[in-house]
Write an enzyme that holds these catalytic residues in place. Structure first.
Site, PDB file in Angstrom:
ATOM      1  N   LYS A  84       0.819  -1.216   0.000  1.00  0.00           N
ATOM      2  CA  LYS A  84       0.000   0.000   0.000  1.00  0.00           C
ATOM      3  C   LYS A  84       0.852   1.265   0.000  1.00  0.00           C
ATOM      4  CE  LYS A  84      -0.852   0.109   5.035  1.00  0.00           C
ATOM      5  NZ  LYS A  84      -0.234   1.377   5.389  1.00  0.00           N
ATOM      6  N   ASP A  85       2.165   1.140   0.296  1.00  0.00           N
ATOM      7  CA  ASP A  85       3.059   2.301   0.263  1.00  0.00           C
ATOM      8  C   ASP A  85       3.631   2.568  -1.127  1.00  0.00           C
ATOM      9  OD1 ASP A  85       2.730   2.646   3.011  1.00  0.00           O
ATOM     10  OD2 ASP A  85       4.509   1.452   3.505  1.00  0.00           O
ATOM     11  N   ARG A 132      -8.422   8.256   4.124  1.00  0.00           N
ATOM     12  CA  ARG A 132      -9.351   7.178   3.750  1.00  0.00           C
ATOM     13  C   ARG A 132     -10.109   6.664   4.971  1.00  0.00           C
ATOM     14  NH1 ARG A 132      -9.017   2.055   4.909  1.00  0.00           N
ATOM     15  NH2 ARG A 132      -6.876   2.281   5.623  1.00  0.00           N
ATOM     16  N   ARG A 133      -9.378   6.397   6.040  1.00  0.00           N
ATOM     17  CA  ARG A 133     -10.043   5.931   7.262  1.00  0.00           C
ATOM     18  C   ARG A 133     -10.938   7.018   7.841  1.00  0.00           C
ATOM     19  NH1 ARG A 133      -4.475   3.257   9.225  1.00  0.00           N
ATOM     20  NH2 ARG A 133      -4.810   1.119   8.484  1.00  0.00           N
ATOM     21  N   ARG A 154       0.767  10.103  13.928  1.00  0.00           N
ATOM     22  CA  ARG A 154       1.844   9.417  13.231  1.00  0.00           C
ATOM     23  C   ARG A 154       2.513   8.511  14.247  1.00  0.00           C
ATOM     24  NH1 ARG A 154       5.004  11.212   8.967  1.00  0.00           N
ATOM     25  NH2 ARG A 154       5.816   9.115   9.187  1.00  0.00           N
ATOM     26  N   ARG A 160       1.235   4.619  18.611  1.00  0.00           N
ATOM     27  CA  ARG A 160      -0.196   4.817  18.343  1.00  0.00           C
ATOM     28  C   ARG A 160      -1.064   4.192  19.424  1.00  0.00           C
ATOM     29  NH1 ARG A 160      -1.076   5.088  11.889  1.00  0.00           N
ATOM     30  NH2 ARG A 160       0.968   5.881  11.321  1.00  0.00           N
ATOM     31  N   CYS A 247      -1.457   7.652  -2.201  1.00  0.00           N
ATOM     32  CA  CYS A 247      -1.891   6.920  -1.009  1.00  0.00           C
ATOM     33  C   CYS A 247      -2.305   7.858   0.120  1.00  0.00           C
ATOM     34  CB  CYS A 247      -0.823   5.941  -0.549  1.00  0.00           C
ATOM     35  SG  CYS A 247       0.726   6.672  -0.055  1.00  0.00           S
TER      36      CYS A 247
END
Length: 322
Positions: A84-85, A132-133, A154, A160, A247
């Site tokens: 996805k990166d 997106r989230r 981040r 997190r 992305c």
């Protein structure tokens, strides 16, 4: 590929705990295939050192460029990326030799007191660095008759989850695959169904990349390739490219295989674009035969992107600010 059996193959990887873990799994598999030692070469990328939010530094390629530069300079023989990166455009002199079988593609919620998303209180503060989230979580909350506050964050998994443990946030959302790969999947308090929150294109999948000129290494790494994973993520990334989105854009996509008994005969591709406040989503799907080639998988993504653009997706793509 240097064919001396005692010469280690050099695998380029990011330094994070997650990257080292997933690269370690690939290294073990390559050792088994080639009989060669494999050493991990840790490389720091711009995305690792920048403290800016991904949407502000552009997102696309920030975790990848340094690894690719090391490949092109001959400092490493191959590299492992989170798919996805990867930018959707592939350099001519590098090739993705393998996409191993995909891990769980879903997003995972890690919330205080073991809460699921539905159990979170009205006004809950949820950490995520992903537009997106943000778009889909806000939309899901609205559908449940409540509002949430998304807080940009981040950092690595420990950082997190620490926001929740310290009481700064009610919950954070992470990729389930990442938690699973570092042995912390049991810390998820809820796995968000793809029916509610579509993952990032390629989420949960890895890309094993090497120079296009190294045909021996391409052949060896190719034994790790999972054709179903490759077909699915190629379609997802084609959708992303056709929407002209990096992305950091609020685009979700997921392709899954539909089986009739034991025989897989169709692929369903779903895509979503939304406003960050969740008030408007364009979400469509298409189903067709399982792509048998790169071109067929690309066509599936482009066709769905065209339908989404016709439904107004382009007007939602301009939102970049958090």
């Amino acid at each position: 590929m240097n064919t001396r059996p005692d010469q280690p193959l050099r695998l380029g990887t990011r330094r994070s705990k997650l990257a080292m873990s997933q690269s370690g799994h690939v290294a073990d598999a390559v050792r088994a295939i080639t009989g060669r030692p494999v050493e991990l070469v840790e490389i720091t990328t711009y995305g690792d050192v920048s403290r800016e939010h991904l949407a502000q530094i552009g997102g696309t390629g920030v975790f990848v460029t340094a690894l690719r530069d090391a490949l092109l300079r001959g400092e490493v023989d191959f590299a492992v990326h989170s798919l996805k990166d990867l930018p959707t455009a592939q350099p001519d002199d590098l090739v993705i030799a393998a996409m191993p079988r995909r891990e769980d593609a879903r997003d995972a919620l890690v919330a205080r007191d073991g809460l699921t998303f539905e159990q979170l209180p009205d006004g809950a503060r949820i950490g995520t660095g992903s537009p997106r989230r943000t778009a889909q979580l806000n939309h899901l909350a609205l559908s449940l008759g409540k509002r949430i506050e998304t807080v940009p964050i981040r950092g690595n998994v420990d950082t997190r989850i620490g926001f929740v443990r310290d009481g700064e946030l009610d919950a954070v959302v992470l990729a389930a695959a990442g938690l699973n790969r570092i042995g912390r999947g049991d810390e998820a308090t809820d796995l968000l169904s793809v029916d509610n929150v579509l993952p990032a294109p390629g989420q949960g999948a890895l890309a094993v990349e090497c120079p296009a000129s190294d045909t021996d290494l391409i052949a060896a790494l190719g034994e790790l390739d999972d054709p179903f994973t490759r077909a699915a993520v190629t379609a997802e990334r084609s959708l992303l490219a056709a929407l002209e989105a990096g992305c950091s854009a609020p685009v979700g996509a997921f392709a899954d295989l539909l089986a009739d008994g034991q025989i897989v005969n169709e692929m369903r591709l779903r895509g979503v674009v939304g406003t960050l406040d969740g008030s408007t989503l364009v979400q469509l799907s298409t189903t067709g035969p399982v792509p048998q080639s790169y071109d067929e998988a690309m066509a599936l993504g482009r066709e769905l992107a065209d339908e989404m653009l016709a439904k107004g997706a382009a007007g939602l793509m301009g939102e970049r600010s958090l």
